[in-house]
Design a protein around this motif. Structure first.
Motif, short mmCIF file in Angstrom:
data_model
loop_
_atom_site.label_atom_id
_atom_site.label_comp_id
_atom_site.label_asym_id
_atom_site.label_seq_id
_atom_site.Cartn_x
_atom_site.Cartn_y
_atom_site.Cartn_z
N LYS A 138 91.65 9.60 93.86
CA LYS A 138 92.56 8.82 94.69
C LYS A 138 92.54 9.36 96.10
O LYS A 138 92.83 10.53 96.33
CB LYS A 138 93.98 8.89 94.12
N PRO A 139 92.19 8.53 97.10
CA PRO A 139 92.10 9.03 98.48
C PRO A 139 93.47 9.39 99.04
O PRO A 139 94.50 8.86 98.61
CB PRO A 139 91.49 7.85 99.23
N TRP A 140 93.46 10.25 100.04
CA TRP A 140 94.71 10.70 100.66
C TRP A 140 95.45 9.55 101.33
O TRP A 140 96.68 9.54 101.40
CB TRP A 140 94.43 11.83 101.65
N LEU A 141 94.71 8.57 101.82
CA LEU A 141 95.24 7.27 102.24
C LEU A 141 94.44 6.21 101.49
O LEU A 141 93.24 6.40 101.23
CB LEU A 141 95.08 7.06 103.75
N PRO A 142 95.06 5.09 101.15
CA PRO A 142 94.32 4.08 100.39
C PRO A 142 93.21 3.44 101.20
O PRO A 142 93.31 3.28 102.41
CB PRO A 142 95.40 3.06 100.02
N VAL A 143 92.14 3.07 100.50
CA VAL A 143 91.10 2.27 101.13
C VAL A 143 91.66 0.86 101.33
O VAL A 143 92.17 0.25 100.39
CB VAL A 143 89.83 2.22 100.26
N ALA A 144 91.60 0.36 102.53
CA ALA A 144 92.19 -0.94 102.83
C ALA A 144 91.46 -2.06 102.09
O ALA A 144 90.22 -2.08 102.04
CB ALA A 144 92.16 -1.20 104.33
N SER A 145 92.23 -2.98 101.53
CA SER A 145 91.63 -4.10 100.81
C SER A 145 90.78 -4.97 101.72
O SER A 145 89.83 -5.62 101.26
CB SER A 145 92.73 -4.94 100.15
N THR A 146 91.10 -4.99 103.00
CA THR A 146 90.35 -5.81 103.96
C THR A 146 89.05 -5.15 104.42
O THR A 146 88.28 -5.76 105.16
CB THR A 146 91.21 -6.09 105.20
N HIS A 147 88.80 -3.92 103.98
CA HIS A 147 87.64 -3.18 104.48
C HIS A 147 86.42 -3.29 103.58
O HIS A 147 85.30 -3.02 104.03
CB HIS A 147 88.00 -1.71 104.68
N GLY A 148 86.61 -3.65 102.30
CA GLY A 148 85.49 -3.67 101.36
C GLY A 148 84.36 -4.57 101.79
O GLY A 148 83.18 -4.19 101.76
N GLU A 149 84.68 -5.79 102.23
CA GLU A 149 83.64 -6.73 102.62
C GLU A 149 82.96 -6.33 103.92
O GLU A 149 81.93 -6.90 104.28
CB GLU A 149 84.23 -8.13 102.75
N LEU A 150 83.52 -5.34 104.61
CA LEU A 150 82.90 -4.84 105.84
C LEU A 150 82.18 -3.51 105.63
O LEU A 150 81.73 -2.88 106.59
CB LEU A 150 83.97 -4.66 106.93
N ALA A 151 82.06 -3.07 104.38
CA ALA A 151 81.43 -1.79 104.06
C ALA A 151 80.00 -1.73 104.59
O ALA A 151 79.36 -2.76 104.83
CB ALA A 151 81.45 -1.56 102.55
N VAL A 152 79.53 -0.51 104.73
CA VAL A 152 78.18 -0.29 105.27
C VAL A 152 77.14 -1.07 104.48
O VAL A 152 76.24 -1.71 105.06
CB VAL A 152 77.86 1.22 105.28
N ASP A 153 77.23 -1.06 103.15
CA ASP A 153 76.21 -1.72 102.34
C ASP A 153 76.26 -3.24 102.46
O ASP A 153 75.34 -3.93 102.00
CB ASP A 153 76.30 -1.28 100.88
N GLN A 154 77.32 -3.79 103.05
CA GLN A 154 77.44 -5.23 103.22
C GLN A 154 76.94 -5.70 104.59
O GLN A 154 76.96 -6.89 104.88
CB GLN A 154 78.90 -5.66 103.04
N GLN A 155 76.51 -4.75 105.42
CA GLN A 155 76.12 -5.12 106.79
C GLN A 155 74.64 -4.85 107.05
O GLN A 155 74.26 -4.35 108.10
CB GLN A 155 77.00 -4.37 107.79
N SER A 156 73.83 -5.23 106.08
CA SER A 156 72.38 -5.05 106.25
C SER A 156 71.74 -6.21 107.00
O SER A 156 70.61 -6.10 107.48
CB SER A 156 71.71 -4.90 104.88
N GLY A 157 72.46 -7.33 107.12
CA GLY A 157 71.90 -8.50 107.80
C GLY A 157 71.66 -8.25 109.27
O GLY A 157 72.38 -7.49 109.92
N ALA A 158 70.66 -8.94 109.80
CA ALA A 158 70.27 -8.72 111.19
C ALA A 158 71.39 -9.05 112.17
O ALA A 158 71.47 -8.47 113.26
CB ALA A 158 69.02 -9.53 111.53
N ASP A 159 72.26 -10.00 111.79
CA ASP A 159 73.31 -10.42 112.70
C ASP A 159 74.63 -9.70 112.47
O ASP A 159 75.66 -10.08 113.01
CB ASP A 159 73.53 -11.93 112.58
N SER A 160 74.64 -8.65 111.66
CA SER A 160 75.88 -7.92 111.39
C SER A 160 76.30 -7.12 112.62
O SER A 160 75.49 -6.80 113.49
CB SER A 160 75.69 -6.97 110.20
N LEU A 161 77.59 -6.79 112.65
CA LEU A 161 78.08 -5.98 113.76
C LEU A 161 77.45 -4.60 113.74
O LEU A 161 77.11 -4.04 114.79
CB LEU A 161 79.61 -5.86 113.67
N LEU A 162 77.26 -4.03 112.55
CA LEU A 162 76.63 -2.71 112.45
C LEU A 162 75.24 -2.72 113.06
O LEU A 162 74.89 -1.83 113.85
CB LEU A 162 76.58 -2.28 110.98
N ASN A 163 74.45 -3.71 112.74
CA ASN A 163 73.10 -3.78 113.31
C ASN A 163 73.13 -4.11 114.79
O ASN A 163 72.23 -3.70 115.54
CB ASN A 163 72.26 -4.80 112.55
#
Length: 548
Positions: free
Chosen positions: A429-454
């Motif tokens: 259990k993390p010291w603060l919860p992982v935000a429910s809104t953050h999962g779809e923005l996870a690193v593994d979800q941003q492999s597309g060329a047009d992602s913000l991470l890229n």
């Protein structure tokens, strides 16, 4: 004990920091390696390939020193040790070595203005008025009616003075009552701080982020601060609901002697080639403070304020803030313009920004003169996490709830994998919860060329090839209600940078003497340019970077 040398290029390139991009890591929330729910140094080591691939030049680590953690490491109880929750000194040495091998410099937070109340220095100081460290902290007698010496306020709420029954005096604390302020009018105390910094310099750190760098010295006469009245809007330094924002802080910080200490610090650090300093400045005249603390080359290398960390994201506000600095800057002045950090709401929420807007803000930040700091998770577009009162950890938020919810919302764990337990941050259990809104923005979800991470990766990669964006001067162009525009120039080459900071189309007319030649190889929206054209018709959130 094996010691690692400084980064091999520091002596050959002592100005490596000028134009470098710094990635801020909040260790508690980056990666947990041992399953206790708290991020640690070994976890950061495991994620160094991700950071290196991002394309930044340095990492800034928020405090990992030994601490009771009442303010999560910004209350240091031992300046020369790693808190066990983060690992060991040897773990830090490994991190330093691995980071250097990856081409990354390492900058660490230094909290010099105050310590924890369990620091041995304070334990001795509070015993009586005659011990060797009696004057190492700021002590003052009560008024005749028993009230505090003056009207100074703590940023975290209430008076900045706490009564100590042992000494029968008040001690100063600009933050929590458990964070007593050091007395910088004492030369022996200053020397002890330099010894503590030497410990990390000898291990091979490449620089220091200096927490509250204009809070070091207080007015010896303890004069009252003048009233300011309740501000209309938050400026990032304190919410308008916090009475701290209702004073002009002319006596409790930003004293002339503070600059003298910073000069002394610079002289000390000059013993080590290529050591970078970036100071955090919270001041009424924030731009003036940035200039005062960097001009002349004998103080800090660069500074940042909360100027762009408030809620005003209009093109005119950003234009006026940057133009004010550039028009007032003197020799040696070099800025850092963060758009987020661990003390303010996430950029995506604070500026109500969607993905296209965040791409434009990223391009803008990475194009301006200075050495930008990118806060972990901003490259993913993380919004502010919504926490219940029961989930809060931040004492600031607990005190100010519900008008101000504190800083926990920007400090929740980094999401690495959407479908993994706790987004692969921790197996516990993390010291603060992982935000429910953050999962779809996870690193593994941003492999597309047009992602913000890229988009960040491409901006950072291409930025290294465009020298005007790294070392160049900056000429801020005419103000526009939707558009922020400027020219960066270096060794005869100039780049025009234009950003539509709105969700509606805009036309920007270039001033005399500025005419486009061709687009630069930098991420930007599709645009057809004709050499010499003067009017740029911009789509919503469109960026233009072109040679002129």
């Amino acid at each position: 004990m094996t010691q690692f040398l400084q980064h091999s290029n520091n002596a050959n390139d002592p100005d490596w920091w000028r134009g470098a991009v710094i990635y801020q890591i909040y260790p508690r929330s980056y990666q947990d390696s041992n399953g206790d729910g708290i991020g640690d140094l070994q976890g950061i080591v495991a994620r160094l390939p991700y950071i290196a691939d991002l394309g930044v030049d340095a990492i800034w680590l928020s405090p990992f020193f030994k601490s009771p953690m009442k303010d999560f490491g910004y209350d240091v109880s031992d300046y020369c040790d790693v808190d066990p929750m983060f690992g060991t000194v040897n773990d830090f040495k490994i991190l330093l070595e691995k980071a250097h091998d990856s081409g990354l410099r390492v900058v660490i937070d230094q909290v010099l203005s105050h310590t924890s109340d369990v620091h041995p220095w304070f334990a001795e100081s509070r015993q009586n008025k005659t011990n060797p460290k009696a004057d190492w902290y700021v002590w003052a007698d009560a008024k005749d009616d028993g009230t505090p010496p003056n009207n100074w306020l703590s940023i975290f709420g209430g008076s900045a003075w706490q009564w100590d029954t042992g000494r029968e005096q008040y001690y100063l604390h600009n933050f929590l009552t458990s964070q007593p302020d050091l007395n910088f009018h004492n030369a022996d105390m200053q020397a002890a701080l330099f010894d503590a910094m030497k410990f990390w310099l000898d291990l091979g750190v490449d620089g220091f982020r200096l927490d509250t760098a204009n809070f070091y010295v207080h007015d010896k006469q303890l004069r009252n601060n003048p009233p300011k009245g309740r501000p209309v809007t938050d400026d990032g330094s304190a919410p308008s609901s916090n009475p701290y924002a209702w004073q002009y802080h002319v006596h409790d910080k930003s004293q002339p002697e503070n600059v003298v200490f910073v000069q002394k610090l610079r002289t000390f650090l000059n013993q080590y080639p290529g050591i970078m300093t970036v100071g955090e400045l919270g001041a009424d005249d924030s731009v003036g403070a940035m200039i005062e603390y960097t001009e002349g080359g004998d103080k800090l290398n660069m500074t940042y304020t909360f100027k762009l960390l408030g809620t005003d994201n209009s093109a005119t506000f950003i234009h006026d803030a940057i133009h004010e600095f550039e028009s007032r800057a003197k020799d040696g002045c070099w800025p850092s313009w963060p758009l987020s950090n661990h003390d303010v709401a996430r950029l995506a929420s604070r500026w109500c920004a969607g993905d296209e807007a965040l791409k434009t803000y990223a391009a803008m930040q990475l194009s301006m003169r200075g050495s930008p700091c990118v806060y972990q998770g901003d490259e993913l577009g993380l919004p502010e996490a919504e926490l219940t009162f029961e989930e809060l950890q931040d004492p600031y938020g607990i005190t100010m709830w519900p008008a101000f919810k504190g800083r926990d919302g920007c400090r929740t764990p980094m999401p690495w994998e959407m479908s993994a337990l706790n987004a692969a941050f921790s197996t516990a259990k993390p010291w603060l919860p992982v935000a429910s809104t953050h999962g779809e923005l996870a690193v593994d979800q941003q492999s597309g060329a047009d992602s913000l991470l890229n988009h960040y990766r491409t901006c950072l990669q291409q930025r290294k090839l465009l020298l005007p964006l790294i070392k160049g001067s900056m000429d801020v162009l005419d103000a526009h209600k939707q558009v922020f525009a400027f020219v960066r120039s270096f060794e005869g080459a100039s780049l025009l940078c234009v950003f539509n900071l709105s969700d509606t189309p805009a036309t920007y007319h270039l001033p005399n003497g500025v005419a486009v030649k061709e687009l630069a190889d930098f991420p930007q929206s599709n645009l057809t340019l004709v050499a010499g054209q003067k009017d740029l018709d911009l789509a919503p959130w469109q960026s233009v970077v072109a040679w002129v």
